[in-house]
Enzyme design. Structure first.
Site, short mmCIF file in Angstrom:
data_model
loop_
_atom_site.label_atom_id
_atom_site.label_comp_id
_atom_site.label_asym_id
_atom_site.label_seq_id
_atom_site.Cartn_x
_atom_site.Cartn_y
_atom_site.Cartn_z
N GLU A 87 39.29 42.51 38.17
CA GLU A 87 40.54 43.23 37.96
C GLU A 87 41.69 42.33 37.53
OE1 GLU A 87 40.36 46.36 38.05
OE2 GLU A 87 39.40 47.19 39.81
N HIS A 144 35.43 40.21 46.56
CA HIS A 144 34.46 41.19 46.08
C HIS A 144 33.40 41.41 47.13
CE1 HIS A 144 31.61 43.31 43.52
NE2 HIS A 144 32.66 43.59 42.78
N1 ACO Z 1 43.22 39.22 49.95
C1 ACO Z 1 43.29 38.80 51.22
N2 ACO Z 1 42.28 38.90 52.10
C2 ACO Z 1 41.15 39.45 51.68
C3 ACO Z 1 40.98 39.89 50.36
C4 ACO Z 1 42.08 39.76 49.48
N3 ACO Z 1 42.00 40.17 48.22
N4 ACO Z 1 39.75 40.39 50.23
C5 ACO Z 1 39.14 40.28 51.40
N5 ACO Z 1 40.00 39.70 52.28
C6 ACO Z 1 39.73 39.37 53.68
C7 ACO Z 1 39.82 40.59 54.58
O1 ACO Z 1 41.13 40.80 55.05
C8 ACO Z 1 38.86 40.22 55.66
O2 ACO Z 1 39.48 39.31 56.52
P1 ACO Z 1 39.21 39.35 58.09
O3 ACO Z 1 37.73 39.25 58.26
O4 ACO Z 1 39.98 38.18 58.61
O5 ACO Z 1 39.72 40.68 58.57
C9 ACO Z 1 37.79 39.47 54.92
O6 ACO Z 1 38.40 38.90 53.77
C10 ACO Z 1 36.61 40.33 54.48
O7 ACO Z 1 37.14 41.50 53.92
P2 ACO Z 1 36.29 42.82 53.71
O8 ACO Z 1 37.21 43.97 53.44
O9 ACO Z 1 35.27 42.97 54.80
O10 ACO Z 1 35.50 42.44 52.42
P3 ACO Z 1 34.81 43.45 51.47
O11 ACO Z 1 33.69 42.71 50.90
O12 ACO Z 1 34.54 44.75 52.07
O13 ACO Z 1 36.00 43.69 50.42
C11 ACO Z 1 37.24 44.12 48.51
C12 ACO Z 1 35.88 43.65 49.07
C13 ACO Z 1 37.50 45.55 48.99
C14 ACO Z 1 37.19 44.11 47.00
C15 ACO Z 1 38.36 43.18 49.03
O14 ACO Z 1 38.07 41.85 48.65
C16 ACO Z 1 39.74 43.60 48.57
O15 ACO Z 1 40.36 44.46 49.21
N6 ACO Z 1 40.26 42.99 47.45
C17 ACO Z 1 41.54 43.37 46.93
C18 ACO Z 1 41.43 44.65 46.11
C19 ACO Z 1 40.73 44.43 44.78
O16 ACO Z 1 40.94 43.43 44.09
N7 ACO Z 1 39.88 45.41 44.43
C20 ACO Z 1 39.08 45.38 43.19
C21 ACO Z 1 37.66 44.99 43.48
S1 ACO Z 1 36.71 44.76 42.01
C22 ACO Z 1 36.16 46.30 41.61
O17 ACO Z 1 35.97 47.17 42.42
C23 ACO Z 1 35.93 46.61 40.20
#
Ligand code: ACO
Length: 398
Positions: free
Chosen positions: A334, A276
């Site tokens: 989610e 998140h």
């Molecule tokens: N699985 C694997 N790796 C992940 C995940 C995940 N679910 N989430 C983040 N990471 C990793 C990224 O690949 C990144 O790694 P890196 O730095 O080695 O490249 C690091 O963690 C940081 O990721 P960001 O995208 O910068 O984190 P951000 O805070 O922007 O992302 C997000 C938040 C978009 C929700 C992300 O965690 C994600 O894509 N999750 C999966 C999709 C999801 O569950 N969405 C629903 C969110 S809840 C809502 O909106 C109601």
């Protein structure tokens, strides 16, 4: 007029440069009384109430009024609110026609919700006598978006939409009936109320920000909600519960969880339902929905699926710690949304539209707040292109 852009500042604005915040992270643009997200403590407060306190007890209508007015409604206010919604619980003919056309083309449900929300403008504005301070379209949206979701579900399956039997129907109960055709048990209604309240608002998330930006231009509420639906449908926002459930189904048995998840992470894929932007310790909504799902599955749903989901969750967290050390990626809302809504017998393609139904309450509250604030939202971007280019005009006669 010359084709050369007349405004060619020669230097970037150094004050703006130092304030660059990719993704708006850490940017505070307004004050709000609607909700507070404390990412470091893993706390969500909805108009003064912790989500753990409110979601298992309040109805969706109570929570909506709490967000819209800033206080717990009296029984009389609640009754008049429910009556106002009931009076509007019918889709305009053109909206229904729009759903029929969309079903022929088998459009995705979120696209249809966006189309249908816009088409609600086709009905005349009917002010609400007992709620003169409220924008009448707020009631139309709250009453009719659940109908759109249920009607499209049936039209897509080649059936006519269902109508509610007479009686005093709340939004959660009517949704369950209109989708399944069965009178829902109080336990199932409670489970859906808990879901709707849990996700009804969440600070200035992407879709809420989109809605606030739109009304900040003094545009109308329907436009704002249509824009918000567009923002919500993306997989990084509201589009993850379907894929999260598919992942659990794909895994199928506990012993497959580790190799399956490990392969995904090794391939650089994201695990849907984890991580998140704001919550860095845990997402409190996941815990509320996990408790609601546990109760529901213990009563009348597939316990094996619940046990498998818990195992997948534990394995995913362990592997995320291994593959992304220091990121502290945890279960988000989610993952348990998917489990709870599936336990209620709701089809996967309705998960994000139902999220939109719930979040409409929050979008409208934020639009009201933004309208009162009256300030146009207009962030800046750092320009990284060239300056002072010349646009040579070729002599066509030559
Ligand atoms: N699985 C694997 N790796 C992940 C995940 C995940 N679910 N989430 C983040 N990471 C990793 C990224 O690949 C990144 O790694 P890196 O730095 O080695 O490249 C690091 O963690 C940081 O990721 P960001 O995208 O910068 O984190 P951000 O805070 O922007 O992302 C997000 C938040 C978009 C929700 C992300 O965690 C994600 O894509 N999750 C999966 C999709 C999801 O569950 N969405 C629903 C969110 S809840 C809502 O909106 C109601």
């Amino acid at each position: 007029m010359s084709p050369v852009d007349s405004k060619t500042d020669s230097k970037p604005d150094s004050k703006l440069d130092s304030a660059l915040r990719p993704g708006f992270e850490g940017v505070v643009f307004t004050e709000t009384r609607i909700s507070h997200v404390d990412g470091l403590a893993g706390r969500l407060t909805l108009a003064g109430y912790a989500v753990e306190e409110l979601a298992p007890k309040a109805t969706f209508e109570e929570a909506t009024l709490l967000l819209w007015t800033g206080r717990r409604p009296s029984p009389a206010e609640l009754e008049s609110f429910r009556a106002e919604l009931a009076a509007r619980r019918v889709l305009p003919a053109m909206t229904l026609e729009c759903l029929r056309q969309a079903a022929v083309q088998r459009l995705p449900a979120m696209d249809v919700l966006r189309l249908a929300a816009d088409s609600l403008a086709l009905q005349p504005v009917r002010p609400a006598a007992e709620w003169p301070d409220f924008e009448p379209r707020a009631f139309d949206l709250l009453a009719q978006m659940p109908l759109v979701v249920a009607a499209y579900h049936h039209l897509l399956a080649g059936h006519e939409p269902l109508s509610l039997p007479s009686g005093d129907w709340g939004i959660a109960a009517s949704l369950l009936y209109l989708i399944s055709g069965e009178i829902p048990s109080p336990a199932r209604v409670r489970a859906l109320e808990t879901y709707l309240v849990t996700v009804c608002d969440h600070g200035t998330n992407a879709s809420t920000l989109a809605a606030r930006v739109i009304v900040s231009t003094r545009s109308d509420l329907l436009s704002a909600v249509v824009g918000a639906i567009g923002a919500l449908k993306g997989p990084l926002h509201g589009g993850a519960p379907g894929p999260a459930l598919e992942m659990v189904f794909d895994i199928g048995q506990a012993e497959r969880a580790e190799p399956y998840l490990r392969a995904k992470l090794a391939a650089g894929e994201r695990l849907m339902g984890f991580g998140h932007r704001v919550y860095k310790v845990h997402d409190p909504r996941a815990a509320v929905l996990a408790a609601a799902a546990e109760q529901l599955f213990a009563a009348d749903a597939d316990r094996e699926l619940y046990a498998l989901a818990r195992h997948v969750e534990a394995t995913a967290i362990r592997l995320l710690d291994e593959f992304k050390p220091g990121r502290h990626l945890r279960t988000n809302v989610e993952f348990y949304t998917a489990l709870l809504l599936h336990g209620l017998g709701l089809p996967t393609e309705l998960f994000t539209p139902l999220f939109a139904v719930a979040r409409t309450a929050g979008w409208i509250a934020h639009c009201r707040e933004q309208q009162l604030e009256g300030r146009l939202l207009r962030p800046a971007a750092r320009y990284v292109g060239p300056f002072d280019q010349r646009w040579e005009v070729k002599d066509l006669a030559a």
